[in-house]
Write a protein that holds these residues in place. Structure first.
Motif, PDB file in Angstrom:
ATOM      1  N   LEU A  11     119.960  46.294  62.667  1.00  0.00           N
ATOM      2  CA  LEU A  11     119.739  45.102  61.840  1.00  0.00           C
ATOM      3  C   LEU A  11     120.989  44.237  61.810  1.00  0.00           C
ATOM      4  O   LEU A  11     122.098  44.728  62.012  1.00  0.00           O
ATOM      5  CB  LEU A  11     119.291  45.482  60.422  1.00  0.00           C
ATOM      6  CG  LEU A  11     120.210  46.258  59.482  1.00  0.00           C
ATOM      7  CD1 LEU A  11     121.214  45.348  58.781  1.00  0.00           C
ATOM      8  CD2 LEU A  11     119.382  46.989  58.428  1.00  0.00           C
ATOM      9  N   VAL A  68     122.829  41.105  59.293  1.00  0.00           N
ATOM     10  CA  VAL A  68     122.758  40.435  57.996  1.00  0.00           C
ATOM     11  C   VAL A  68     122.665  38.929  58.242  1.00  0.00           C
ATOM     12  O   VAL A  68     123.366  38.387  59.102  1.00  0.00           O
ATOM     13  CB  VAL A  68     124.005  40.763  57.150  1.00  0.00           C
ATOM     14  CG1 VAL A  68     123.969  40.018  55.812  1.00  0.00           C
ATOM     15  CG2 VAL A  68     124.116  42.266  56.914  1.00  0.00           C
ATOM     16  N   THR A  69     121.784  38.265  57.498  1.00  0.00           N
ATOM     17  CA  THR A  69     121.620  36.816  57.651  1.00  0.00           C
ATOM     18  C   THR A  69     121.902  36.121  56.310  1.00  0.00           C
ATOM     19  O   THR A  69     121.867  36.757  55.262  1.00  0.00           O
ATOM     20  CB  THR A  69     120.191  36.468  58.118  1.00  0.00           C
ATOM     21  OG1 THR A  69     119.245  37.005  57.169  1.00  0.00           O
ATOM     22  CG2 THR A  69     119.902  37.064  59.487  1.00  0.00           C
ATOM     23  N   TRP A  98     118.299  39.991  55.898  1.00  0.00           N
ATOM     24  CA  TRP A  98     118.565  40.777  57.093  1.00  0.00           C
ATOM     25  C   TRP A  98     117.403  40.656  58.061  1.00  0.00           C
ATOM     26  O   TRP A  98     116.302  40.277  57.665  1.00  0.00           O
ATOM     27  CB  TRP A  98     118.843  42.246  56.767  1.00  0.00           C
ATOM     28  CG  TRP A  98     117.755  42.980  56.049  1.00  0.00           C
ATOM     29  CD1 TRP A  98     116.772  43.752  56.598  1.00  0.00           C
ATOM     30  CD2 TRP A  98     117.530  43.016  54.624  1.00  0.00           C
ATOM     31  NE1 TRP A  98     115.960  44.263  55.607  1.00  0.00           N
ATOM     32  CE2 TRP A  98     116.396  43.841  54.393  1.00  0.00           C
ATOM     33  CE3 TRP A  98     118.171  42.448  53.522  1.00  0.00           C
ATOM     34  CZ2 TRP A  98     115.907  44.091  53.112  1.00  0.00           C
ATOM     35  CZ3 TRP A  98     117.673  42.696  52.247  1.00  0.00           C
ATOM     36  CH2 TRP A  98     116.563  43.508  52.050  1.00  0.00           C
ATOM     37  N   GLN A 119     128.425  39.870  50.695  1.00  0.00           N
ATOM     38  CA  GLN A 119     127.980  41.110  51.344  1.00  0.00           C
ATOM     39  C   GLN A 119     128.612  42.341  50.706  1.00  0.00           C
ATOM     40  O   GLN A 119     127.946  43.362  50.496  1.00  0.00           O
ATOM     41  CB  GLN A 119     128.335  41.096  52.833  1.00  0.00           C
ATOM     42  CG  GLN A 119     127.517  40.142  53.675  1.00  0.00           C
ATOM     43  CD  GLN A 119     127.803  40.350  55.159  1.00  0.00           C
ATOM     44  OE1 GLN A 119     127.334  41.311  55.760  1.00  0.00           O
ATOM     45  NE2 GLN A 119     128.570  39.472  55.753  1.00  0.00           N
ATOM     46  N   SER A 128     117.001  34.900  54.106  1.00  0.00           N
ATOM     47  CA  SER A 128     116.072  35.055  55.239  1.00  0.00           C
ATOM     48  C   SER A 128     115.751  33.698  55.862  1.00  0.00           C
ATOM     49  O   SER A 128     115.276  33.626  56.989  1.00  0.00           O
ATOM     50  CB  SER A 128     114.819  35.856  54.876  1.00  0.00           C
ATOM     51  OG  SER A 128     114.137  35.251  53.822  1.00  0.00           O
ATOM     52  N   LEU A 167     121.598  48.771  53.753  1.00  0.00           N
ATOM     53  CA  LEU A 167     120.295  48.137  53.993  1.00  0.00           C
ATOM     54  C   LEU A 167     119.409  49.013  54.870  1.00  0.00           C
ATOM     55  O   LEU A 167     118.197  49.113  54.652  1.00  0.00           O
ATOM     56  CB  LEU A 167     120.483  46.752  54.622  1.00  0.00           C
ATOM     57  CG  LEU A 167     121.099  45.689  53.708  1.00  0.00           C
ATOM     58  CD1 LEU A 167     121.390  44.412  54.495  1.00  0.00           C
ATOM     59  CD2 LEU A 167     120.189  45.381  52.511  1.00  0.00           C
ATOM     60  N   GLY A 225     127.296  41.403  60.582  1.00  0.00           N
ATOM     61  CA  GLY A 225     127.242  41.780  59.170  1.00  0.00           C
ATOM     62  C   GLY A 225     128.324  42.787  58.838  1.00  0.00           C
ATOM     63  O   GLY A 225     128.916  43.410  59.725  1.00  0.00           O
ATOM     64  N   ARG A 272     125.312  46.955  56.165  1.00  0.00           N
ATOM     65  CA  ARG A 272     124.281  47.325  57.146  1.00  0.00           C
ATOM     66  C   ARG A 272     123.819  48.763  56.921  1.00  0.00           C
ATOM     67  O   ARG A 272     122.632  49.075  57.043  1.00  0.00           O
ATOM     68  CB  ARG A 272     124.802  47.136  58.575  1.00  0.00           C
ATOM     69  CG  ARG A 272     125.111  45.663  58.891  1.00  0.00           C
ATOM     70  CD  ARG A 272     125.873  45.535  60.193  1.00  0.00           C
ATOM     71  NE  ARG A 272     125.007  45.516  61.353  1.00  0.00           N
ATOM     72  CZ  ARG A 272     125.436  45.718  62.607  1.00  0.00           C
ATOM     73  NH1 ARG A 272     126.726  45.967  62.834  1.00  0.00           N
ATOM     74  NH2 ARG A 272     124.590  45.655  63.606  1.00  0.00           N
TER      75      ARG A 272
END
Lengths: 399, 399
Positions: free
Chosen positions: A96, A98-99, A252, A279, A102, A76, A68, A73
């Motif tokens: 974490l 980032v995706t 995330w 992002q 979800s 978040l 990410g 990051r």
């Protein structure tokens, strides 16, 4: 052409057939699982995007780290820490990834944790795309019963003992489709159970911020601070889709380091990384401090709609339907009682409802096992109060 | 925690270790596979993004169809048809799906077509993330030898007969890492071979638009118009990453209808859909007609850099290295000859080069089988002409 056998595990969705009918003019649809696009903070996103391109266009448009975009990051992690201040649970930016929504977190968890034939436990009912996603990796998906307080922990414990699943997947707060919220006491018991049985628990939490009155209990992630050892078994999936914009595809995943590293490796070969443009835009949006205002506005509107739907359902359908008024999220989950000799089959009602000009989703496909054909899901999110009343009136006629 | 067995098929990349050293101050890096961010058309993307949010913000920020944002599918189909006008091959918007970069197209092809233990054939060498991506689905990846004219078709034919692969994956134009371009005659033979042996051929084409002088031969997709039946076996993956911006994560896949439908179903559970925000931005960019100008500019700059690198390599390394001057793309692929008792091992040279302040990627990891340890990949894309000369000079000292 020879296709992979894993595709045989997934049947094309019954819901898809229904969705084809939604194009009919004049239909009032309670079938979606979408937030209302009229409520998107377009101006805020426009400014955030322009700022991202002005400040560091190279970074916003170039390849990025699979884990990410670091500034996101950081934002978040701060967003999560603020949400969890009642328990003091911590998340660092490194804790974490980032995706791409979800949904991708679920896909990476399937890829990372599921061998063909392995068992996983989900709520019965649960999010349809979760069941299919895990089945594509060969999972045998087992449903654990829920009530208005979320998953029934005694039964879950028995199922874990029986099946030794790779993980338990839960939407503990304003579940999809159930609208149910797991009680504080059950949350703690589930974390204790995770530690005792050494079972991974996945908390999918796209709706937790969408509460109408009182805030829900702290997330399972937040509560790990109160249950020793539980953080080692807890995965938390978050998303901007329901609160800001699904089109950004920014989610995330927070997970124990070893799992996070494996998921990152899998993500490298899934899509390299999530759009840095999206992002960087999300980063500037969060930085600008607009999220609390956006959340407050969205909560107010959805709360009104949920109230209107609850009142109308009681008025128009009376004892032919039963449901718990949701305290947040996007959904009503209801059961046809058959009282007064009225219809008990939600599939049949769905067909008749379309004829009367209203749509909803029958509940059966949301069960991995033992479908309840009397169940249905109604979303109030994208329909104004007047239209909700009109739609439920039509539903009353259909039944 | 128990991880899925598929993860055992992928070893962490040797290249990653090297990349950690790139942070060293003053390093001139030929190691990347990136386009130069200084050449991004930031103003054009800013305008496109603003227009997307002004024209239809609801669509740009809402959930979208898994197949892709329809206006983008239309633009991409037109873009492809224009590129293929020499053969008259056609693509409709319905004949392609949008993917989250072309990396996701590879992932979906793996998910859709590969069973554990199934065989697939790739070029030796090929793109590293392709090998790993297919191995994660349990593929046994077999390398087919190439020369300066691309994959050797006689050998490919023998390998297909021997292994009956699920598919053959090729980067026919300015390959990564090889820089090689498949000749027109070989292209036609491969399409005939696909029909004869009923074998899926995947054409990955991220670099085809980045030619320096003469245009390369038509793509395999374009040539399907001249080889009866071949379109039924051809998959084409395209991407805006190398020509416009990798950060958008916008790629596309063209495939026979049955395969496209299966891949779409898999994508639904992978990430639901590609960022509509990025897709709507790409749509406006293509609509604005800026792409031809952007491509012309990028081609000119990369052509100068490629020429400078070729000249410097000859001057500084002489007969210690051999390579074919690439006609496009981002890469030189070279072999250490050992002439004059000089180093023949590219891994060893990579270490010494870092000490002298220059980085490249050793070639061995790009081979699915039988690595050539004398090979190396050098990218000229992100380094200015003066720095290219300086970097190659350092390489000369290292050897």
């Amino acid at each position: 052409m020879q296709f992979a056998q894993r595709l045989d595990n997934v049947e094309t969705s019954a819901i898809r057939e229904l969705f084809k009918l939604l194009g009919k003019p004049g239909i009032i649809s309670f079938a979606g699982g979408f937030p209302d696009s009229a409520m998107f903070d377009v101006e805020g996103i426009r400014e955030a995007s322009a700022k991202a391109l002005a400040e560091d266009p190279g970074a916003a448009l170039q390849y990025g780290a699979t884990e990410g975009f670091n500034p996101l990051r950081e934002q978040l992690a701060a967003f999560m820490v603020e949400k969890m201040k009642s328990t003091g649970a911590q998340v660092t930016p490194e804790g974490l990834i980032v995706t791409t929504g979800s949904q991708q977190a679920l896909d990476l968890l399937g890829k990372t944790l599921v061998d063909p034939g392995a068992k996983v436990i989900v709520e019965a009912p649960t999010f349809l795309a979760t069941i299919q996603c895990f089945r594509l990796y060969g999972a045998q998906v087992i449903g654990a019963p829920i009530d208005a307080q979320g998953v029934q922990v005694d039964q879950l414990e028995a199922l874990i003992a029986e099946h030794k699943p790779r993980f338990v997947y839960l939407i503990p707060t304003f579940g999809n489709p159930s609208g149910a919220t797991l009680s504080l006491e059950r949350r703690k018991r589930i974390l204790e159970l995770a530690v005792k049985t050494q079972t991974v628990v996945i908390e999918d939490d796209p709706y937790g911020d969408l509460y109408f009155g009182e805030a829900p209990p702290p997330s399972l992630l937040a509560l790990t601070a109160q249950v020793p050892g539980s953080r080692d078994w807890l995965v938390h999936c978050g998303s901007l889709s329901k609160v800001l914009s699904p089109g950004l595809r920014v989610g995330w995943m927070i997970a124990p380091p070893a799992l996070l590293a494996k998921a990152t490796m899998c993500k490298q070969f899934s899509d390299a990384h999530t759009s840095t443009f999206a992002q960087a835009t999300a980063t500037q949006y969060l930085k600008a401090g607009r999220m609390p205002g956006t959340l407050a506005r969205v909560r107010t509107v959805y709360a009104e709609r949920a109230q209107a739907m609850g009142e109308s359902l009681k008025k128009e359908l009376g004892d032919a339907i039963e449901f718990t008024q949701p305290g947040g999220g996007l959904f009503f989950w209801a059961r046809l009682t058959g009282a007064g000799g009225k219809l008990k089959d939600a599939n049949e009602l769905a067909k008749r409802a379309i004829e009367k000009g209203v749509a909803f989703v029958p509940g059966a496909p949301f069960f991995a096992t033992n479908p309840d054909v009397s169940a249905l899901r109604l979303s109030f999110a994208t329909v104004g109060v007047e239209k909700i009343r009109e739609g439920v009136e039509r539903l009353g006629k259909a039944i």
